[in-house]
Design a protein around this motif. Structure first.
Motif, PDB file in Angstrom:
ATOM      1  N   UNK A  38      23.775  74.601  12.094  1.00  0.00           N
ATOM      2  CA  UNK A  38      24.722  75.038  13.133  1.00  0.00           C
ATOM      3  C   UNK A  38      26.059  75.449  12.522  1.00  0.00           C
ATOM      4  N   UNK A  39      26.744  76.387  13.188  1.00  0.00           N
ATOM      5  CA  UNK A  39      28.065  76.801  12.737  1.00  0.00           C
ATOM      6  C   UNK A  39      29.122  75.858  13.301  1.00  0.00           C
ATOM      7  N   UNK A  40      30.151  75.620  12.523  1.00  0.00           N
ATOM      8  CA  UNK A  40      31.263  74.818  13.016  1.00  0.00           C
ATOM      9  C   UNK A  40      32.087  75.648  13.996  1.00  0.00           C
ATOM     10  N   UNK A  41      32.977  74.994  14.715  1.00  0.00           N
ATOM     11  CA  UNK A  41      33.832  75.701  15.654  1.00  0.00           C
ATOM     12  C   UNK A  41      34.720  76.711  14.938  1.00  0.00           C
ATOM     13  N   UNK A  42      35.236  76.357  13.780  1.00  0.00           N
ATOM     14  CA  UNK A  42      36.077  77.290  13.011  1.00  0.00           C
ATOM     15  C   UNK A  42      35.270  78.490  12.544  1.00  0.00           C
ATOM     16  N   UNK A  43      34.031  78.269  12.124  1.00  0.00           N
ATOM     17  CA  UNK A  43      33.172  79.376  11.697  1.00  0.00           C
ATOM     18  C   UNK A  43      32.887  80.314  12.863  1.00  0.00           C
ATOM     19  N   UNK A  44      32.660  79.755  14.046  1.00  0.00           N
ATOM     20  CA  UNK A  44      32.410  80.590  15.220  1.00  0.00           C
ATOM     21  C   UNK A  44      33.654  81.398  15.602  1.00  0.00           C
ATOM     22  N   UNK A  45      34.834  80.821  15.417  1.00  0.00           N
ATOM     23  CA  UNK A  45      36.073  81.556  15.689  1.00  0.00           C
ATOM     24  C   UNK A  45      36.242  82.705  14.712  1.00  0.00           C
ATOM     25  N   UNK A  46      35.958  82.468  13.432  1.00  0.00           N
ATOM     26  CA  UNK A  46      36.034  83.538  12.430  1.00  0.00           C
ATOM     27  C   UNK A  46      35.028  84.643  12.751  1.00  0.00           C
ATOM     28  N   UNK A  47      33.821  84.240  13.143  1.00  0.00           N
ATOM     29  CA  UNK A  47      32.789  85.214  13.488  1.00  0.00           C
ATOM     30  C   UNK A  47      33.220  86.061  14.669  1.00  0.00           C
ATOM     31  N   UNK A  48      33.846  85.459  15.671  1.00  0.00           N
ATOM     32  CA  UNK A  48      34.314  86.205  16.840  1.00  0.00           C
ATOM     33  C   UNK A  48      35.339  87.260  16.444  1.00  0.00           C
ATOM     34  N   UNK A  49      36.226  86.926  15.517  1.00  0.00           N
ATOM     35  CA  UNK A  49      37.209  87.901  15.049  1.00  0.00           C
ATOM     36  C   UNK A  49      36.535  89.067  14.335  1.00  0.00           C
ATOM     37  N   UNK A  50      35.535  88.762  13.518  1.00  0.00           N
ATOM     38  CA  UNK A  50      34.792  89.817  12.812  1.00  0.00           C
ATOM     39  C   UNK A  50      34.103  90.733  13.815  1.00  0.00           C
ATOM     40  N   UNK A  51      33.444  90.151  14.807  1.00  0.00           N
ATOM     41  CA  UNK A  51      32.753  90.928  15.837  1.00  0.00           C
ATOM     42  C   UNK A  51      33.723  91.817  16.600  1.00  0.00           C
ATOM     43  N   UNK A  52      34.851  91.262  17.003  1.00  0.00           N
ATOM     44  CA  UNK A  52      35.826  92.030  17.786  1.00  0.00           C
ATOM     45  C   UNK A  52      36.405  93.176  16.976  1.00  0.00           C
ATOM     46  N   UNK A  53      36.692  92.937  15.699  1.00  0.00           N
ATOM     47  CA  UNK A  53      37.216  94.007  14.837  1.00  0.00           C
ATOM     48  C   UNK A  53      36.205  95.136  14.714  1.00  0.00           C
ATOM     49  N   UNK A  54      34.950  94.770  14.452  1.00  0.00           N
ATOM     50  CA  UNK A  54      33.935  95.806  14.284  1.00  0.00           C
ATOM     51  C   UNK A  54      33.661  96.523  15.594  1.00  0.00           C
ATOM     52  N   UNK A  55      33.595  95.775  16.694  1.00  0.00           N
ATOM     53  CA  UNK A  55      33.306  96.372  18.002  1.00  0.00           C
ATOM     54  C   UNK A  55      34.355  97.429  18.370  1.00  0.00           C
ATOM     55  N   UNK A  56      35.607  97.158  18.041  1.00  0.00           N
ATOM     56  CA  UNK A  56      36.687  98.088  18.377  1.00  0.00           C
ATOM     57  C   UNK A  56      36.509  99.421  17.650  1.00  0.00           C
ATOM     58  N   UNK A  57      36.161  99.371  16.372  1.00  0.00           N
ATOM     59  CA  UNK A  57      35.951 100.607  15.606  1.00  0.00           C
ATOM     60  C   UNK A  57      34.660 101.298  16.020  1.00  0.00           C
ATOM     61  N   UNK A  58      33.624 100.506  16.269  1.00  0.00           N
ATOM     62  CA  UNK A  58      32.327 101.067  16.635  1.00  0.00           C
ATOM     63  C   UNK A  58      32.413 101.792  17.974  1.00  0.00           C
ATOM     64  N   UNK A  59      33.189 101.250  18.914  1.00  0.00           N
ATOM     65  CA  UNK A  59      33.344 101.867  20.228  1.00  0.00           C
ATOM     66  C   UNK A  59      34.073 103.209  20.136  1.00  0.00           C
TER      67      UNK A  59
END
Length: 216
Positions: free
Chosen positions: A38-59
């Motif tokens: 399982x991912x820790x809460x901090x790892x999930x927060x980092x992952x969310x930032x990565x997803x949001x950054x990529x989603x913004x450019x991809x859109x």
């Protein structure tokens, strides 16, 4: 006359003909070979930032290979432990494969290669993960011929290796194993934008990174 082929020009049929890997017909899962934690809460927060950054450019439109490495690959690999000792990353490494029974050589440059130097007891460096990147408008499966060719090179020194082809939002893991013929397995396709998939993506990367502690 000797023939030299570039990996970028090879089709999947070319790879099958020249290197003779065989795709297993059996459905494969990550848990056959990896222990996913399982991912820790901090790892999930980092992952969310990565997803949001990529989603913004991809859109906004097509995302180039270089930008994908900067926005998604590099932060995902850092999050998964690939920046830690004793793992070593290399980029654009040149390589060549000589084909037995044919006067043919395949040459190319790997996008990213993760190595382990913990195998000091042997003369060989252990390949952990071979990664091939395409731009976001290209189907991820178009990276398979190059990826399989690069991964095949490692089987000269080790029994198996993991590969990853990606266009930034889709991630196709492949496991290539020694054999006569060599066998490769396509794992379930993962999507960075989807919540459950993105979590499993990091879990898989972390588990593969931990393979540096033992020869697979």
């Amino acid at each position: 006359m000797p023939i030299t082929l570039e990996t970028s020009t090879l089709s999947l049929n070319d790879v099958h003909r020249l290197l003779k890997p065989q795709k297993t017909s059996k459905a494969s899962s990550f848990t056959e070979h990896l222990t996913l934690e399982p991912l820790t809460e901090l790892e999930q927060q980092d992952l969310l930032r990565i997803k949001n950054d990529f989603r913004r450019y991809f859109a906004a439109g097509k995302v180039s290979e270089g930008l994908i490495k900067f926005l998604a690959i590099a932060p995902l690999m850092r999050l998964s432990g690939f920046y830690d000792v004793p793992v070593r990353l290399t980029m654009e490494d040149a390589f060549a494969i000589s084909i037995e029974d044919e006067d043919t050589k395949i040459t190319g440059r790997m996008d990213i290669l993760a190595l382990s130097n913990t195998q000091a007891k042997t003369a060989n460096t252990f390949w952990i993960l071979v990664l091939e990147t395409k731009n976001s408008s290209v189907d991820v499966f178009e990276g398979l011929p190059q990826l399989l060719t690069y991964a095949f090179k490692s089987l000269e020194k080790q029994s198996s290796v993991w590969g990853l082809a990606t266009n930034g939002h889709r991630y196709q893991f492949v496991r290539l194993e020694q054999g006569n013929p060599p066998i490769y397995k396509l794992m379930p396709l993962l999507n960075l934008i989807q919540s459950d998939d993105s979590i499993q993506l990091v879990q898989v990367l972390k588990a593969i990174c931990q393979l540096e502690n033992s020869v697979s």
